[in-house]
Scaffold this active site. Sequence first.
Site, PDB file in Angstrom:
ATOM      1  N   GLU A 100       5.693 -29.262 -23.444  1.00  0.00           N
ATOM      2  CA  GLU A 100       5.392 -30.777 -23.825  1.00  0.00           C
ATOM      3  C   GLU A 100       5.244 -31.136 -25.315  1.00  0.00           C
ATOM      4  OE1 GLU A 100       3.648 -32.200 -19.261  1.00  0.00           O
ATOM      5  OE2 GLU A 100       2.185 -31.369 -20.853  1.00  0.00           O
TER       6      GLU A 100
HETATM    7  C1  TNX Z   1       1.515 -30.904 -16.941  1.00  0.00           C
HETATM    8  S1  TNX Z   1       1.996 -27.768 -16.601  1.00  0.00           S
HETATM    9  C2  TNX Z   1       1.202 -29.983 -17.960  1.00  0.00           C
HETATM   10  C3  TNX Z   1      -0.413 -30.161 -18.358  1.00  0.00           C
HETATM   11  C4  TNX Z   1      -1.106 -30.968 -17.525  1.00  0.00           C
HETATM   12  C5  TNX Z   1      -0.455 -31.063 -16.039  1.00  0.00           C
HETATM   13  C6  TNX Z   1      -1.188 -31.886 -15.201  1.00  0.00           C
HETATM   14  C7  TNX Z   1       2.152 -27.877 -17.959  1.00  0.00           C
HETATM   15  C8  TNX Z   1       2.742 -26.743 -18.791  1.00  0.00           C
HETATM   16  N1  TNX Z   1       1.711 -28.895 -18.570  1.00  0.00           N
HETATM   17  O1  TNX Z   1      -0.868 -30.357 -19.753  1.00  0.00           O
HETATM   18  O2  TNX Z   1      -2.457 -30.875 -16.930  1.00  0.00           O
HETATM   19  O3  TNX Z   1       0.962 -31.233 -16.231  1.00  0.00           O
HETATM   20  O4  TNX Z   1      -0.656 -31.856 -13.656  1.00  0.00           O
END
Ligand code: TNX
Length: 528
Positions: A340
């Site tokens: 992300e």
């Molecule tokens: C996605 S899964 C994220 C996390 C968040 C999560 C909450 C991932 C690699 N990144 O930063 O905490 O969703 O469900």
Amino acid sequence: MQFHYINKPINLSRTIISLLILILISSCSQKEIVPKDLNEEVLIPIPVSTVSTGQSFEITKNTIIFSDGDFEFVDKFVKEVKAISGNDIQIAPMSSNHSSGSIYLHLSELSNLDDEAYEMEVTSDYIAINANTEQGLFYAIQTLRQMMPIEIESGKQITNPIYIASGKISDFPRFGYRGAMLDVSRHFFDVDVVKKYIDYITSYKMNRLHLHLSDDQGWRIEIKSWPKLTKVGGLTQVGGGKGGFFTQDDYKNIVSYAQSKFVTIVPEIDMPGHTNAALVAYPELNCNKKDPSPKAYTGMAVGFSTLCTRNPEVYTFLDDVIKELATMTPGEYIHIGGDESHVTEKDDYIYFLNKVQKIVSKYGKKVLGWDDISAAKLEPDAIVQHWAKKENAQKAVEQNAKVLMTPATKTYLDMQYDSTTPLGLHWAAYIELDSAYIWDPATMIEGISESQIIGIEAPLWTETVTNLDEIEYMAFPRLIGHAEIGWSPKKGRNWDEYKLRLAKHEKRLTEMGIDFYKSDLIPRGSIF
Ligand code: TNX
């Protein structure tokens, strides 16, 4: 002679009494064998093979554990047996003097046994366990514990004898990586909570704990060469609480506790996104023109921060961080996050990942990263953690990387069970117990098969989770289903059977003091 005759009637009754006593004595010394069916035992993860012989072994005060080594987990088991039964059973070095009613822990060199495998034979006379490694013996003891009265979990005293069902168990894991992840960044959890989580996962034969040590809301691991990371970046968390961090001694303490239970700690520094806490501590690592001087963040949004990927100082920083982390981490992986990074330009992201992977390799570690990192050229031994886009995982295997399976729709422990769950999120799915269990890592993504998968992990993100009770509520019982998926063979695993086993196992969870979610899908009532 007369005397003899006079006494004859008395002698007869004496003879009868003596005979009765003899019968009584012989029936006492001939141990009564209590029937038990090994196939009725509630074992999670279910072993590869169990064959019941319908009898049982009794653990008594005369039981001796003959062991091929001096093992901490055996001492602990003996203490647990003593606590519930009052029986102070002895541990002795393996010897050729077998004594009836004993337990044998053999470190063998059997070519048919994998490193984590074990075999256990229970007869009315002995329990014999074979494993090639201490870890294999440890897993055998975990199985044996589940064959003990549930009070072994709480230490409550029992009055009934302890009978272990007889038969043969032969057991080994399907995958080498069977993990859980705990996000200590969104909310901080201290050393004791982490240790408790290690206790929990190892009862189900998991062997990796991934610690998500940094994110926008908090930096949780002391880095001596960049002290403000924790002194400034460690003091916040979601909701504005005081946060916290692990000193290096704390971290080493966790690592060695984990090692004593055959768990490898996988530390994650999430980057180049998810770095707001680091940027607050060291604003020179930031070059976001829209947000030149970042503030502590206590919300739950993602994807707004990035390290300044073209600034050479960022790599000096990361070299120091990874060097210190690698020095304290005996495990083979450093997790570099990589998810992300929505405000990092794609070129910059790839440039960054190429440089960071080299730093991880330089310190002798392998790269692990969220599946987003397959956009870059991966180091030859990198592992990609699949969480969201199957295309990312497919891109990784095209580069010959292996995959760690953590599909958010199945394994994310922070997903709500249903719309009424008081904690958790639901961006990926609502995940009831059946959904969490009914999937298979090797058929989840087209083009990715068993040999390309190193294992599975169940991540617990903690934006909405603030204490051990809440951790337990979100993790249990889904986590133990994931442990079974990671360990037990695919063949024969099915939800209808598992839910009945879980129904019985709920009593043990209660005895463990775990505040678990009581799903309506699990039958409850007198027969359970
Ligand atoms: C996605 S899964 C994220 C996390 C968040 C999560 C909450 C991932 C690699 N990144 O930063 O905490 O969703 O469900």
